[in-house]
Design an enzyme around this catalytic site. Structure first.
Site, PDB file in Angstrom:
ATOM      1  N   CYS A   1       0.967  -1.367  -0.099  1.00  0.00           N
ATOM      2  CA  CYS A   1       0.024   0.022   0.011  1.00  0.00           C
ATOM      3  C   CYS A   1       0.902   1.350  -0.261  1.00  0.00           C
ATOM      4  O   CYS A   1       1.101   1.974   1.090  1.00  0.00           O
ATOM      5  CB  CYS A   1      -0.826   0.165   1.155  1.00  0.00           C
ATOM      6  N   ALA A   2       1.452   1.471  -1.150  1.00  0.00           N
ATOM      7  CA  ALA A   2       2.602   2.290  -1.107  1.00  0.00           C
ATOM      8  C   ALA A   2       2.613   3.751  -1.134  1.00  0.00           C
ATOM      9  O   ALA A   2       3.546   4.498  -0.479  1.00  0.00           O
ATOM     10  CB  ALA A   2       3.889   1.848  -2.206  1.00  0.00           C
TER      11      ALA A   2
ATOM     12  N   PRO B   1       2.129   7.727  -0.586  1.00  0.00           N
ATOM     13  CA  PRO B   1       2.968   8.331  -1.531  1.00  0.00           C
ATOM     14  C   PRO B   1       4.110   7.921  -2.001  1.00  0.00           C
ATOM     15  O   PRO B   1       4.989   8.328  -2.717  1.00  0.00           O
ATOM     16  CB  PRO B   1       2.702   9.723  -1.427  1.00  0.00           C
ATOM     17  N   GLY B   2       4.847   6.898  -1.410  1.00  0.00           N
ATOM     18  CA  GLY B   2       5.953   6.276  -1.647  1.00  0.00           C
ATOM     19  C   GLY B   2       7.086   6.612  -0.414  1.00  0.00           C
ATOM     20  O   GLY B   2       8.205   5.723  -0.653  1.00  0.00           O
ATOM     21  N   GLY B   3       6.597   7.061   0.551  1.00  0.00           N
ATOM     22  CA  GLY B   3       7.855   7.378   1.562  1.00  0.00           C
ATOM     23  C   GLY B   3       8.528   6.232   2.064  1.00  0.00           C
ATOM     24  O   GLY B   3       9.755   5.981   2.312  1.00  0.00           O
TER      25      GLY B   3
ATOM     26  N   ASP C   1      -0.312   0.072  -5.450  1.00  0.00           N
ATOM     27  CA  ASP C   1      -1.361   0.966  -4.875  1.00  0.00           C
ATOM     28  C   ASP C   1      -2.572   0.701  -5.782  1.00  0.00           C
ATOM     29  O   ASP C   1      -2.870   0.084  -6.814  1.00  0.00           O
ATOM     30  CB  ASP C   1      -1.088   2.548  -4.785  1.00  0.00           C
TER      31      ASP C   1
ATOM     32  N   CYS D   1      -0.652   4.355  11.573  1.00  0.00           N
ATOM     33  CA  CYS D   1      -0.437   5.355  12.137  1.00  0.00           C
ATOM     34  C   CYS D   1      -1.697   5.878  13.233  1.00  0.00           C
ATOM     35  O   CYS D   1      -2.157   6.872  13.107  1.00  0.00           O
ATOM     36  CB  CYS D   1      -0.231   6.671  11.396  1.00  0.00           C
TER      37      CYS D   1
END
Length: 290
Positions: free
Chosen positions: A105-106, A108-110, A129, A230
Site C-alpha cells: 500500500c505504497a 505516496p511512496g515514503g 497501490d 498510524c
C-alpha cells in the site's frame, strides 16, 4: 471517549494533549546523496535550527523553518518529508542491498523510498497501490531521489495478484503492509482526522486484516512481514495482530524496536511517552520455514 475506553481517562488526557500540539517538520535524509551530519551543517549555514531525531538515524527535525523555505533541498533530492515514526517502520522491515521487497500500500511512496535508500539503491522493490493515478507520485519521487530500483504496480492488496506472484515466484524477502487506517495517531499534523465518520473507522479493521492475510502469501519462507499503521485504535492494531497470529501459525512475532524502554504495547509508540510526534505501530513477523 474512544481513547478513554482504550487507555483509561488519565492516559487519554495525556494523549489528546500531545495530539493537540503543533506538528513539526521532519526530514528523511537521502544518504545516497548526503549524510545527516552534512545536511545539518547545510541547514545551520542558512540559519535553520534543527536536531537529529531520537530513534531514526536518518531523520532531522526542523525547528524554525518550513518546507517551502527548503524547496531547493527537495528539488535536489537530498531530503524528503517523512515523520520519524514512518522512518522507523522502514527500519523494522530492514531491507538489505541486493534483496527484494514488496510495498503493498505504497503511495505516496515514503516507505518505499526509505527502503530503497537502506538497500543502497541495489535490488528490487515493487510498490503497489489500488489507484493507478497515484503511482506517478512514487515514480516522480524516486527519480528525484536518484532511486531506480522501484517499479510500480496497480494492485488491490486485499486480493491475490498474479503479477506480484510472477515477480516473486518464491516469495519476496520483505513485505510491508502499511495499511489504510483511521490516522488517529497523527491528528497533530492532520487535524481534519478529528471529523472522520465513526462508521468508516469501524469498517477499517476488517479491510486491514484482509490485506494482511492476503499479503502473507507473498512472503518467502524465512522472509519478513511488517504490518504498520498510524493510529491509536486497538482494533486496528493489537486486535488485528492477535487475529492474524491465531490463524497464521507459520508466522512468528518478532520483538523489535529502536526505542528500548520507551516501547508500549509491543513495539507500538504512543504519545506522549516518547519524543516522536505522531504514532507508529510497526509489527514485525518472520515466516517460518516449512
Amino acid at each position: 471517549k474512544h481513547f478513554a475506553d482504550s487507555y483509561g481517562e488519565n492516559n487519554a488526557e495525556q494523549i489528546l494533549s500531545s495530539l493537540n500540539g503543533k506538528g513539526r517538520l521532519t526530514l528523511r535524509t537521502n544518504t545516497l546523496k548526503i549524510s545527516r551530519d552534512e545536511l545539518i551543517k547545510k541547514l545551520d549555514s542558512r540559519g535553520v535550527k534543527s536536531e537529529k531525531t531520537v530513534f531514526s538515524p536518518f531523520g532531522v527535525d526542523v525547528l524554525n523553518s518550513s518546507a517551502a523555505a527548503l524547496s531547493d533541498l527537495f528539488e535536489s533530492g537530498e531530503v524528503f518529508v517523512q515523520d520519524e515514526a514512518s522512518q522507523i517502520a522502514a527500519l523494522a522491515l530492514a531491507p538489505t542491498h541486493g534483496g527484494n521487497m514488496l510495498d503493498t500500500c505504497a503511495c505516496p511512496g515514503g516507505k518505499s523510498f526509505s527502503s530503497a535508500i537502506l538497500m543502497e539503491n541495489r535490488g528490487k522493490i515493487i510498490s503497489c497501490d489500488l489507484h493507478k493515478s497515484k503511482l506517478s507520485l512514487i515514480e516522480r519521487g524516486a527519480e528525484k531521489l536518484g532511486i531506480d530500483i522501484i517499479d510500480t504496480l496497480e494492485a488491490d492488496s486485499s486480493k491475490l495478484n498474479d503479477s506480484i506472484n510472477s515477480v516473486f515466484p518464491y516469495g519476496a524477502d520483505k513485505v510491508l503492509c502499511d495499511v489504510p487506517c483511521s490516522g488517529l495517531g497523527v491528528i497533530a499534523k492532520k487535524p481534519e482526522i478529528r471529523y472522520k465518520n465513526e462508521a468508516d473507522v469501524r469498517r477499517l479493521p476488517e479491510i486491514q486484516l484482509k490485506i494482511l492475510k492476503n499479503c502473507a502469501s507473498y512472503v518467502k519462507h524465512g522472509g519478513v512481514l511488517v504490518y504498520s499503521t498510524c493510529t491509536l485504535n486497538p482494533d486496528e492494531n493489537e486486535n488485528n495482530i492477535r487475529k492474524f497470529l491465531e490463524e497464521f501459525l507459520n508466522f512468528t512475532f518478532v520483538f523489535w524496536s529502536p526505542c528500548q524502554s520507551r516501547i508500549m504495547r509491543g513495539i507500538f509508540l504512543r504519545p506522549p511517552h516518547n519524543s516522536i510526534l505522531g504514532y507508529c505501530g510497526a509489527q514485525k513477523f518472520l515466516k517460518n520455514f516449512a
